[in-house]
Design an enzyme around this catalytic site. Sequence first.
Site, mmCIF file in Angstrom:
data_model
loop_
_atom_site.group_PDB
_atom_site.id
_atom_site.type_symbol
_atom_site.label_atom_id
_atom_site.label_comp_id
_atom_site.label_asym_id
_atom_site.label_seq_id
_atom_site.Cartn_x
_atom_site.Cartn_y
_atom_site.Cartn_z
ATOM 1 C CG ASP A 55 -2.053 -0.935 1.185
ATOM 2 O OD1 ASP A 55 -2.075 -1.770 0.260
ATOM 3 O OD2 ASP A 55 -2.927 -0.869 2.067
ATOM 4 C CG HIS A 110 -3.526 7.330 2.156
ATOM 5 N ND1 HIS A 110 -3.355 7.464 3.516
ATOM 6 C CD2 HIS A 110 -3.415 6.011 1.903
ATOM 7 C CE1 HIS A 110 -3.139 6.279 4.061
ATOM 8 N NE2 HIS A 110 -3.164 5.369 3.101
ATOM 9 C CG HIS A 200 2.024 0.064 4.445
ATOM 10 N ND1 HIS A 200 1.737 -0.918 5.364
ATOM 11 C CD2 HIS A 200 0.893 0.805 4.299
ATOM 12 C CE1 HIS A 200 0.479 -0.794 5.764
ATOM 13 N NE2 HIS A 200 -0.058 0.246 5.130
#
Length: 244
Positions: A55, A110, A200
Amino acid sequence: MTRNYVFIFMVFFLIISGFLVQEGYADRGRPYYEETGEVVWDIKTEDKIVALTFDDGPHPKYTAAVLDLLAKYDAKATFFIIGKNAEKYPELVLRSYTEGHELANHTYTHPFKISIKKLHEELQQTNDTIYSITGFSPVLFRPVGGNYTDAMINAAVKDGYKVVMWSWHQDTQDWKEPGVKKIVQKVMKGTKPGDVILFHDGGGNRTQTIKALEEIIPALKKQGYTFVTISELIESKQQQEQVQ
């Protein structure tokens, strides 16, 4: 008098509850969404396949390092991309795509809280950005922080997306920088066929993530695991259901 207060409270409660459901804050729950196929957490399979997901990228340093590792071990992954980052580093988006990884939508800015109208806009903006770089339109969406409502799921599905979460036991929480050892232990201790593992590659210092992956990928490969994209994971499930 007391009865009147109780009655008024009950009426107020029902009104508020109805409003929340109408606005989509209710959650039908995992069993419902797994039944409809609108949301994926992981799949049940005996095949030793897992999906690595990343992510918040792309990031010029960390995404490049992840791609190098994936190439080294002939592993595929799914990148949940933030649109504004894709605009900054289109070469990494293109590299991810040309090297056989799956690109997915993780909104444009985001936001941890978002209206349905804004969600539609951010999904489209990110989709347009990725398409302009690769000619590919993402079909997967992961909500920011894994937070969703029924209304968000409905909106994403309406826009043509399947919503992807992750295996509950495979949240590495690498964004907290818990230490390489903890990240490695979290993954290695819990991995089973069909898992979706959360990492991530952007949003902060991901040095620990890279170092952990240097241990995790070869170790799981030694155990016989193959690393596939989310769409390949879903396709595997569908093929098993057809056989049954």
